[in-house]
Design a protein around this motif. Structure first.
Motif, PDB file in Angstrom:
ATOM      1  N   LEU A  32       0.828  -1.199   0.000  1.00  0.00           N
ATOM      2  CA  LEU A  32       0.000   0.000   0.000  1.00  0.00           C
ATOM      3  C   LEU A  32       0.866   1.254   0.000  1.00  0.00           C
ATOM      4  O   LEU A  32       0.596   2.211  -0.745  1.00  0.00           O
ATOM      5  N   PHE A  33       1.920   1.269   0.805  1.00  0.00           N
ATOM      6  CA  PHE A  33       2.811   2.433   0.849  1.00  0.00           C
ATOM      7  C   PHE A  33       3.458   2.695  -0.510  1.00  0.00           C
ATOM      8  O   PHE A  33       3.623   3.839  -0.932  1.00  0.00           O
ATOM      9  N   ARG A  34       3.815   1.633  -1.207  1.00  0.00           N
ATOM     10  CA  ARG A  34       4.531   1.778  -2.483  1.00  0.00           C
ATOM     11  C   ARG A  34       3.589   2.069  -3.641  1.00  0.00           C
ATOM     12  O   ARG A  34       3.896   2.875  -4.523  1.00  0.00           O
ATOM     13  N   HIS A  35       2.441   1.401  -3.675  1.00  0.00           N
ATOM     14  CA  HIS A  35       1.611   1.420  -4.879  1.00  0.00           C
ATOM     15  C   HIS A  35       0.240   2.060  -4.690  1.00  0.00           C
ATOM     16  O   HIS A  35      -0.456   2.300  -5.691  1.00  0.00           O
ATOM     17  N   GLY A  36      -0.194   2.299  -3.455  1.00  0.00           N
ATOM     18  CA  GLY A  36      -1.528   2.836  -3.228  1.00  0.00           C
ATOM     19  C   GLY A  36      -1.667   4.260  -3.747  1.00  0.00           C
ATOM     20  O   GLY A  36      -0.702   5.026  -3.792  1.00  0.00           O
ATOM     21  N   ALA A  37      -2.893   4.599  -4.138  1.00  0.00           N
ATOM     22  CA  ALA A  37      -3.175   5.979  -4.537  1.00  0.00           C
ATOM     23  C   ALA A  37      -3.115   6.882  -3.309  1.00  0.00           C
ATOM     24  O   ALA A  37      -3.282   6.428  -2.175  1.00  0.00           O
ATOM     25  N   ASP A  38      -2.882   8.166  -3.550  1.00  0.00           N
ATOM     26  CA  ASP A  38      -2.758   9.104  -2.437  1.00  0.00           C
ATOM     27  C   ASP A  38      -3.962   9.037  -1.498  1.00  0.00           C
ATOM     28  O   ASP A  38      -3.810   9.046  -0.266  1.00  0.00           O
ATOM     29  N   HIS A  39      -5.184   8.992  -2.074  1.00  0.00           N
ATOM     30  CA  HIS A  39      -6.371   9.020  -1.224  1.00  0.00           C
ATOM     31  C   HIS A  39      -6.497   7.766  -0.358  1.00  0.00           C
ATOM     32  O   HIS A  39      -7.112   7.792   0.703  1.00  0.00           O
ATOM     33  N   GLU A  40      -5.883   6.667  -0.796  1.00  0.00           N
ATOM     34  CA  GLU A  40      -5.937   5.434  -0.006  1.00  0.00           C
ATOM     35  C   GLU A  40      -5.038   5.510   1.227  1.00  0.00           C
ATOM     36  O   GLU A  40      -5.202   4.727   2.161  1.00  0.00           O
ATOM     37  N   LEU A  41      -4.093   6.442   1.222  1.00  0.00           N
ATOM     38  CA  LEU A  41      -3.132   6.565   2.315  1.00  0.00           C
ATOM     39  C   LEU A  41      -3.426   7.742   3.230  1.00  0.00           C
ATOM     40  O   LEU A  41      -2.742   7.941   4.232  1.00  0.00           O
ATOM     41  N   ALA A  42      -4.468   8.514   2.910  1.00  0.00           N
ATOM     42  CA  ALA A  42      -4.772   9.702   3.700  1.00  0.00           C
ATOM     43  C   ALA A  42      -5.405   9.330   5.030  1.00  0.00           C
ATOM     44  O   ALA A  42      -5.040   9.870   6.082  1.00  0.00           O
ATOM     45  N   ARG A  43      -6.379   8.447   5.002  1.00  0.00           N
ATOM     46  CA  ARG A  43      -7.010   7.929   6.222  1.00  0.00           C
ATOM     47  C   ARG A  43      -7.259   6.449   6.008  1.00  0.00           C
ATOM     48  O   ARG A  43      -8.217   6.041   5.351  1.00  0.00           O
ATOM     49  N   ILE A  44      -6.412   5.618   6.581  1.00  0.00           N
ATOM     50  CA  ILE A  44      -6.511   4.174   6.378  1.00  0.00           C
ATOM     51  C   ILE A  44      -7.520   3.610   7.365  1.00  0.00           C
ATOM     52  O   ILE A  44      -7.399   3.785   8.580  1.00  0.00           O
ATOM     53  N   ASN A  45      -8.528   2.930   6.826  1.00  0.00           N
ATOM     54  CA  ASN A  45      -9.506   2.212   7.630  1.00  0.00           C
ATOM     55  C   ASN A  45      -8.966   0.802   7.838  1.00  0.00           C
ATOM     56  O   ASN A  45      -8.906  -0.004   6.907  1.00  0.00           O
ATOM     57  N   ALA A  46      -8.553   0.488   9.061  1.00  0.00           N
ATOM     58  CA  ALA A  46      -7.890  -0.790   9.339  1.00  0.00           C
ATOM     59  C   ALA A  46      -8.783  -1.979   8.999  1.00  0.00           C
ATOM     60  O   ALA A  46      -8.312  -2.994   8.463  1.00  0.00           O
ATOM     61  N   LEU A  47     -10.077  -1.884   9.303  1.00  0.00           N
ATOM     62  CA  LEU A  47     -10.977  -3.014   9.061  1.00  0.00           C
ATOM     63  C   LEU A  47     -11.231  -3.206   7.567  1.00  0.00           C
ATOM     64  O   LEU A  47     -11.305  -4.348   7.085  1.00  0.00           O
ATOM     65  N   ALA A  48     -11.363  -2.090   6.835  1.00  0.00           N
ATOM     66  CA  ALA A  48     -11.552  -2.206   5.387  1.00  0.00           C
ATOM     67  C   ALA A  48     -10.303  -2.763   4.718  1.00  0.00           C
ATOM     68  O   ALA A  48     -10.391  -3.552   3.766  1.00  0.00           O
ATOM     69  N   LEU A  49      -9.128  -2.377   5.201  1.00  0.00           N
ATOM     70  CA  LEU A  49      -7.883  -2.903   4.652  1.00  0.00           C
ATOM     71  C   LEU A  49      -7.786  -4.403   4.886  1.00  0.00           C
ATOM     72  O   LEU A  49      -7.391  -5.157   3.987  1.00  0.00           O
ATOM     73  N   ALA A  50      -8.166  -4.840   6.073  1.00  0.00           N
ATOM     74  CA  ALA A  50      -8.135  -6.273   6.375  1.00  0.00           C
ATOM     75  C   ALA A  50      -9.064  -7.036   5.450  1.00  0.00           C
ATOM     76  O   ALA A  50      -8.701  -8.094   4.914  1.00  0.00           O
ATOM     77  N   GLN A  51     -10.258  -6.509   5.225  1.00  0.00           N
ATOM     78  CA  GLN A  51     -11.212  -7.187   4.345  1.00  0.00           C
ATOM     79  C   GLN A  51     -10.705  -7.227   2.907  1.00  0.00           C
ATOM     80  O   GLN A  51     -10.800  -8.260   2.236  1.00  0.00           O
TER      81      GLN A  51
END
Length: 476
Positions: A32-51
């Motif tokens: 995610l740090f390397r390839h995620g879009a900027d908006h995906e790294l602005a506020r990471i939802n831990a539960l959504a990331l896990a899913q």
């Protein structure tokens, strides 16, 4: 994709994270740090990331906590509007959250910060790892600012194409005003309620547009002069409006004119699970890392429902006499470790130990009940590993409201629910579990008992220091 030049800390810090976090979760975060879009790294939802990654929620939450400790991400405790899910106040720690209600100007609603559902915990990538647009929020366009800064991680926005269609219908216009700028908009008002809202200062003007259309031009002037959630109301008629907007503050503002209708509801009305403050306070990794840094001494924050589990070790006095202090101490420590591991495995955490006793918390009753059953089984295994020992637990469970507080330099809980749970534990005999009706009243709890072939036996008990008799059930 390597980390950007000048931010080589990323490689080293992710390497350190691999020593502490869940391997699969570390891999997902690194990607995610390397390839995620900027908006995906602005506020990471831990539960959504896990899913999204097919990982366990606790593994991702624990890894993000280690990432925050190492400086890869920055943690934020966000007070949310109970209606729209907007962030009314973002805080670097829970101790900055006030206990009194917060005002949402967008909804004209006061929201009390309750740790169950109106305080979320989100994570943003640190600029030392990767710079993203949200690190300079004054550069974000209107909708990017709304999605990445104003709204919390529990708002589930529609997919891109549907979002664009709804945004065109829900928003008459939006502008960016730098400090000192003044702008005049010519609008034609529909016969619907409108909201002029600035997501930066949280200032709102409600426009009650009703009645017969007018051929005369109407005028309205709005001035932005500081970060306060002001709410005004103006009655207008359908037709032409000259709207004058002036920014007398020290930062850019982004006033938008919303149509308060179905399109807006569909745009921001979707919801998804998010990491609540209540859940994080009952996370063992969080308690291990932030043991003394959670709340201020005089802070009191409300929790509507938390499950408390108390244990006491029977046979420990005889054990000290029989095997001596050193061996007995090792056994008691082993028992504490087993209980801590079980609590963590069931989404809870040990709050403290008192002599040979343990106090643990769980976000839901079924998690606490499952942990109690697993703790009893763990003690049986511990005895089997050490022939001749017969250590057993007395366990009590209760669920209800409480206050999160700071006691004896660590985060703790206060209230009648805690008192009742402790008293219920004293009713239990060696190897038994006593639980109150609120714990066993859920369908998930009934399924757990049926799985283990347990038939709760009711007791009507008067608990010491508790005025009324409450229904208590024994799980022998």
């Amino acid at each position: 994709m390597p980390y950007p030049a000048g931010m080589r800390d990323g490689e080293a810090l992710v390497g350190a994270l691999r020593q502490a976090g869940d391997p699969a979760a570390v891999h997902a975060l690194d990607h995610l740090f390397r390839h995620g879009a900027d908006h995906e790294l602005a506020r990471i939802n831990a539960l959504a990331l896990a899913q999204a990654c097919g990982l366990g929620e606790d593994a991702v939450v624990g890894t993000l906590l280690h990432a925050a400790r190492l400086g890869l991400v920055e943690m934020s405790w966000n007070v949310l509007c109970a209606s729209c899910g907007g962030v009314l106040n973002a805080n670097p720690s829970l101790r900055s959250v006030r206990g009194e209600p917060y005002r949402c100007a967008f909804c004209a609603l006061d929201t009390e910060p309750v740790l169950d559902d109106t305080v979320e915990v989100s994570f943003a990538v640190s600029p030392r790892i990767r710079r993203i647009a949200a690190h300079d929020p004054a550069s974000l366009p209107f909708w990017d600012y709304c999605r990445q800064v104003f709204f919390g991680t529990g708002v589930a926005f529609p997919e891109a194409e549907a979002f664009a269609d709804l945004a065109r219908t829900a928003l008459l216009d939006a502008v960016a005003l730098q400090p000192g700028e003044r702008l005049i908009l010519a609008l034609r008002l529909p016969a619907e309620p409108l909201i002029v809202f600035d997501p930066v200062t949280h200032a709102a003007q409600l426009l009650d547009v009703a009645g017969e259309p007018t051929a005369e031009r109407q005028d309205l002037a709005l001035v932005y002069d500081g970060p306060r959630p002001a709410v005004g109301r103006t009655a207008l008629r359908p037709g032409a409006l000259r709207l004058t907007l002036e920014n007398r503050g020290s930062e850019r503002v982004l006033p938008g004119i919303f149509v308060a209708g179905e399109a807006l509801n569909r745009l921001i009305g979707g919801r998804r699970a998010f990491l609540t403050a209540k859940r994080l306070l009952s996370n063992q990794t969080f308690r291990d890392i932030y043991r003394t840094e959670t709340l201020a001494i005089d802070q009191r924050l409300k929790i509507l429902s938390l499950t408390f589990l108390f244990t006491d070790l029977t046979g420990s006095t005889d054990l000290y006499e029989r095997v001596g202090d050193l061996v007995a101490y090792d056994l008691v420590r082993a028992h504490f470790q087993r209980l801590t591991d079980v609590a963590a495995a069931h989404g809870g955490a040990v709050v403290k130990t008192i002599g040979d006793a343990v106090m643990a918390t769980f976000p839901t009753p079924e998690q606490g009940l499952a942990a109690a059953l697993a703790m009893r089984a763990a003690m049986r295994r511990l005895n089997a590993e050490r022939p001749g020992e017969d250590l057993a637990l007395k366990i009590g469970l209760h669920e209800g409201p409480c206050l999160a507080v700071q006691l004896n330099d660590r985060q703790d809980y206060f209230g009648q629910t805690v008192n009742i749970a402790a008293r219920v534990q004293t009713l239990a005999a060696s190897g038994t579990i006593f639980a109150t009706g609120p714990v066993l009243g859920r369908e998930a709890a009934a399924q757990l008992l049926a799985r283990d072939g347990l038939d709760p036996r009711p007791h009507a008990c008067t608990l010491k220091g508790i005025g009324s008799r409450i229904p208590v059930f024994e799980l022998a």
